[in-house]
Write an enzyme that holds these catalytic residues in place. Structure first.
Site, mmCIF file in Angstrom:
data_model
loop_
_atom_site.group_PDB
_atom_site.id
_atom_site.type_symbol
_atom_site.label_atom_id
_atom_site.label_comp_id
_atom_site.label_asym_id
_atom_site.label_seq_id
_atom_site.Cartn_x
_atom_site.Cartn_y
_atom_site.Cartn_z
ATOM 1 N N ARG A 140 0.532 -1.027 -0.572
ATOM 2 C CA ARG A 140 -0.391 0.324 0.055
ATOM 3 C C ARG A 140 0.496 0.745 0.288
ATOM 4 N NH1 ARG A 140 -2.976 0.681 4.813
ATOM 5 N NH2 ARG A 140 -1.421 2.507 5.199
ATOM 6 N N GLU A 144 4.842 7.003 2.461
ATOM 7 C CA GLU A 144 5.138 5.937 2.203
ATOM 8 C C GLU A 144 4.834 4.687 1.876
ATOM 9 O OE1 GLU A 144 5.961 3.645 6.053
ATOM 10 O OE2 GLU A 144 3.653 3.572 6.794
ATOM 11 N N ASN A 202 4.241 0.589 2.378
ATOM 12 C CA ASN A 202 3.760 -0.236 2.997
ATOM 13 C C ASN A 202 3.808 -1.646 2.153
ATOM 14 O OD1 ASN A 202 2.925 1.232 5.562
ATOM 15 N ND2 ASN A 202 1.841 1.713 3.790
ATOM 16 N N SER A 230 -3.784 -3.407 6.635
ATOM 17 C CA SER A 230 -4.389 -3.358 6.615
ATOM 18 C C SER A 230 -6.027 -2.336 5.841
ATOM 19 C CB SER A 230 -5.454 -2.845 8.183
ATOM 20 O OG SER A 230 -4.265 -1.839 8.237
ATOM 21 N N LYS A 262 12.060 2.822 6.899
ATOM 22 C CA LYS A 262 11.797 4.724 6.329
ATOM 23 C C LYS A 262 13.149 4.837 6.088
ATOM 24 C CE LYS A 262 7.279 5.423 8.879
ATOM 25 N NZ LYS A 262 7.361 3.808 9.100
ATOM 26 N N LYS A 304 11.048 10.428 11.961
ATOM 27 C CA LYS A 304 10.377 8.934 12.324
ATOM 28 C C LYS A 304 11.133 7.532 12.685
ATOM 29 C CE LYS A 304 7.244 9.918 8.256
ATOM 30 N NZ LYS A 304 6.893 9.463 7.416
ATOM 31 N N GLU A 331 6.495 0.727 12.710
ATOM 32 C CA GLU A 331 5.432 0.730 11.489
ATOM 33 C C GLU A 331 4.344 0.670 12.343
ATOM 34 O OE1 GLU A 331 5.505 0.581 7.785
ATOM 35 O OE2 GLU A 331 7.188 0.842 8.777
ATOM 36 N N GLY A 332 2.749 0.763 12.250
ATOM 37 C CA GLY A 332 1.810 0.745 12.887
ATOM 38 C C GLY A 332 0.535 2.089 13.184
ATOM 39 N N ARG A 363 -7.577 7.680 4.054
ATOM 40 C CA ARG A 363 -8.606 7.936 5.443
ATOM 41 C C ARG A 363 -8.227 9.434 5.940
ATOM 42 N NH1 ARG A 363 -3.316 4.948 7.650
ATOM 43 N NH2 ARG A 363 -2.743 5.679 5.590
HETATM 44 P P1 ADP Z 1 3.416 4.413 9.674
HETATM 45 O O1 ADP Z 1 4.853 3.415 9.060
HETATM 46 O O2 ADP Z 1 3.618 4.837 11.640
HETATM 47 O O3 ADP Z 1 1.786 4.664 9.591
HETATM 48 P P2 ADP Z 1 4.015 7.029 8.641
HETATM 49 O O4 ADP Z 1 4.769 6.657 7.983
HETATM 50 O O5 ADP Z 1 2.320 6.616 7.659
HETATM 51 O O6 ADP Z 1 3.876 5.864 9.639
HETATM 52 O O7 ADP Z 1 2.986 7.564 9.541
HETATM 53 C C1 ADP Z 1 1.444 7.722 10.331
HETATM 54 C C2 ADP Z 1 0.934 9.182 9.776
HETATM 55 O O8 ADP Z 1 1.653 10.411 9.840
HETATM 56 C C3 ADP Z 1 0.537 9.297 8.435
HETATM 57 O O9 ADP Z 1 -0.269 8.594 7.783
HETATM 58 C C4 ADP Z 1 0.676 10.083 7.970
HETATM 59 O O10 ADP Z 1 -0.811 10.936 8.624
HETATM 60 C C5 ADP Z 1 1.453 11.111 8.102
HETATM 61 N N1 ADP Z 1 2.475 11.264 8.583
HETATM 62 C C6 ADP Z 1 3.722 11.171 8.567
HETATM 63 N N2 ADP Z 1 4.407 11.240 7.414
HETATM 64 C C7 ADP Z 1 3.675 12.356 7.446
HETATM 65 C C8 ADP Z 1 4.813 13.683 6.211
HETATM 66 N N3 ADP Z 1 5.901 13.821 5.755
HETATM 67 N N4 ADP Z 1 3.927 15.093 6.363
HETATM 68 C C9 ADP Z 1 2.858 15.097 6.983
HETATM 69 N N5 ADP Z 1 2.215 14.047 7.536
HETATM 70 C C10 ADP Z 1 3.077 12.485 7.358
HETATM 71 MG MG MG Z 2 1.975 4.181 7.768
#
Ligand code: ADP
Ligand code: MG
Length: 449
Positions: A104, A124, A126, A131, A283, A340, A344-345, A424
């Site tokens: 995803r 990102e 995945n 899910s 990441k 970061k 994940e999660g 979402r």
């Molecule tokens: P995880 O692996 O925990 O899902 P993500 O990198 O997807 O981590 O980050 C979680 C959430 O944080 C994302 O779904 C998004 O809403 C927000 N987010 C992550 N990176 C960014 C970014 N560069 N700019 C704005 N929002 C972000």
């Molecule tokens: Mg994510």
């Protein structure tokens, strides 16, 4: 409760758009009553990018030397990454082995300036435990129902990543060609999003007469054995091992859970994903790909610009931006960055004051466990969001994920396509985005024209 909220909540419950909340009570999954509008052109463009990104990440998966080198420093300070790296095969000799990626690719839409379409920016990619294969289908059905009832103006864009994933799983299990073949779903003990997972199980049995065994890594360590290379559980052979757990250290409470992961990797079961594929989704790997030379190692020149256009700035903490370190820039302008770790999660990233405090207190070694990402300025639109039967109209941001499937035999890609979408939608003043973590609401797409 308004008439439309009541209708929507009833439909949600009647159609499995449900989850357990933090108190482990059954509730409808949070959802939006305002589909996310997108142009046909942008919708198409995002779907077309899916196989391109799949191929890129499969190439990384198949380059263990790159993964080892790229994650080496991180592994020195991050135990979880180190443990996974330890399970990486010593070479890429698994050539010929079946590989299955259900991906995803998550995007936020940045303003395209003027009349242009917004530009999808990658949050990102995945590679493990993606899910909402089922719930993203059910929310589109909910919006379709409301549209038919005359309660919603726009019909949603059809979406069924569940069916396509189940078909792919069944084909892989069939190709494994064993009379006792089943699906092994690796799960967490107490899963809030369990119905999204069980829908896969129910469909596999109904459509293909394939049964599923749901176990935690701990349970696998107690119950699984190797027989002639097969992963055997209670007389059944796990033809495909599908991970809906194993992406966080919490899923490995002791050495036995790691033993279970080792056993899975050592067997002939098809893993979705393999350890290499999971690591490719780190990441840190995303950050490495933001370097033009690294990206060029993995993509054809013809796709290079399209992919680059979706990237925002990604940095190690001691990269330089202008005449200072990225870490210093982030401390000076925290609103422009996200910090970061390799997790994940949801709920693991750091923003604002928390981020600057962490950056200032970190040891030199610890820095390699993190990356800095430029914050995406996503477009804000009003949405009606329903959480635990209460609706609220809020300025909101929508994150669009594209599901993808990639099947390969060794390095040879057999199938590679887009499977549908996840939207979402969350209040614009929230940083994180997880649905079960309680931040975001499931949504569908509708067309602007
Ligand atoms: P995880 O692996 O925990 O899902 P993500 O990198 O997807 O981590 O980050 C979680 C959430 O944080 C994302 O779904 C998004 O809403 C927000 N987010 C992550 N990176 C960014 C970014 N560069 N700019 C704005 N929002 C972000
Ligand atoms: Mg994510």
């Amino acid at each position: 409760m308004s008439k439309i909220t009541q209708e929507a909540v009833d439909f949600a419950i009647a159609n499995g758009l449900v989850k357990y909340n933090a108190g482990y009570q059954l509730t409808h999954a949070p959802f939006s009553l305002t589909p996310c509008a997108i142009s046909h052109q942008l919708l198409q463009r995002m779907a077309e990018l899916t196989p391109v990104f799949n191929a890129l990440w499969l190439k990384i998966t198949n380059n263990s030397a790159f993964l080892r080198e790229g994650l080496e420093k991180t592994a020195r300070t991050d135990d979880f990454v180190r443990q996974l790296l330890n399970l990486l095969p010593s070479d890429d000799s698994a050539a010929g082995a079946q590989q299955m990626l259900i991906s995803r690719n998550d995007f936020l839409l940045a303003d395209g300036d003027g009349n242009q379409d917004p530009i999808p920016k990658q949050v990102e990619f995945n590679t493990i435990s993606n899910s909402f294969l089922s719930l993203s289908r059910q929310i589109a059905l909910l919006h379709r129902h409301l549209n038919l009832r005359g309660m919603l103006d726009n019909a949603p864009v059809g979406n069924d990543p569940l069916e396509a994933s189940v078909d792919a799983m069944a084909a892989a299990i069939d190709a494994y060609d064993h009379p006792d073949a089943c699906l092994l779903m690796v799960v967490q003990g107490r899963e809030q999003n369990i119905f999204d997972q069980r829908a896969i199980e129910f469909r596999l049995l109904d459509k293909y007469r394939i049964s599923t065994v749901r176990l935690t890594l701990e349970e696998i360590s107690e119950q699984a054995t190797l027989r002639e290379g097969h992963l055997v559980i209670g007389g059944r052979v796990a033809a495909l091992t599908y991970f809906r757990a194993g992406y966080t250290p919490d899923d490995y409470p002791g050495a036995s859970s790691w033993k279970a992961r080792e056993l899975i990797e050592a067997s002939t079961t098809i893993t979705c994903p393999s350890v290499a594929m999971q690591l490719a989704g780190a990441k840190k790997v995303q950050q490495l790909l933001s370097r033009p030379d690294t990206l060029r190692m993995f993509v054809d020149e013809s796709f290079y610009e399209q992919i680059r256009e979706t990237f925002v700035g990604l940095y190690t903490l001691d990269d330089t931006i202008g005449d200072e370190s990225a870490s210093e820039t982030a401390c000076r302008t925290p609103e422009r960055f996200v910090l970061k770790p390799q997790r994940e999660g949801g709920g693991n990233n750091l923003y604002g004051e928390e981020m600057t405090q962490k950056l200032r207190s970190m040891s030199e070694g610890e820095k390699d466990a993190y990356i800095l990402m430029e914050r995406i300025e996503a477009m804000v639109t009003p949405s009606e969001l329903v959480v635990e039967s209460t609706s609220e109209n809020l300025p909101s941001i929508s994150e669009i994920g594209r599901y993808g499937l990639c099947l390969a035999e060794g390095k040879q890609i057999i199938e590679n396509r887009d499977l549908g979408y996840l939207v979402r939608t969350k209040s614009a003043d929230l940083d994180e985005g997880g649905v079960c973590a309680g931040y975001a609401c499931l949504n569908s797409l509708c067309l602007t024209e």
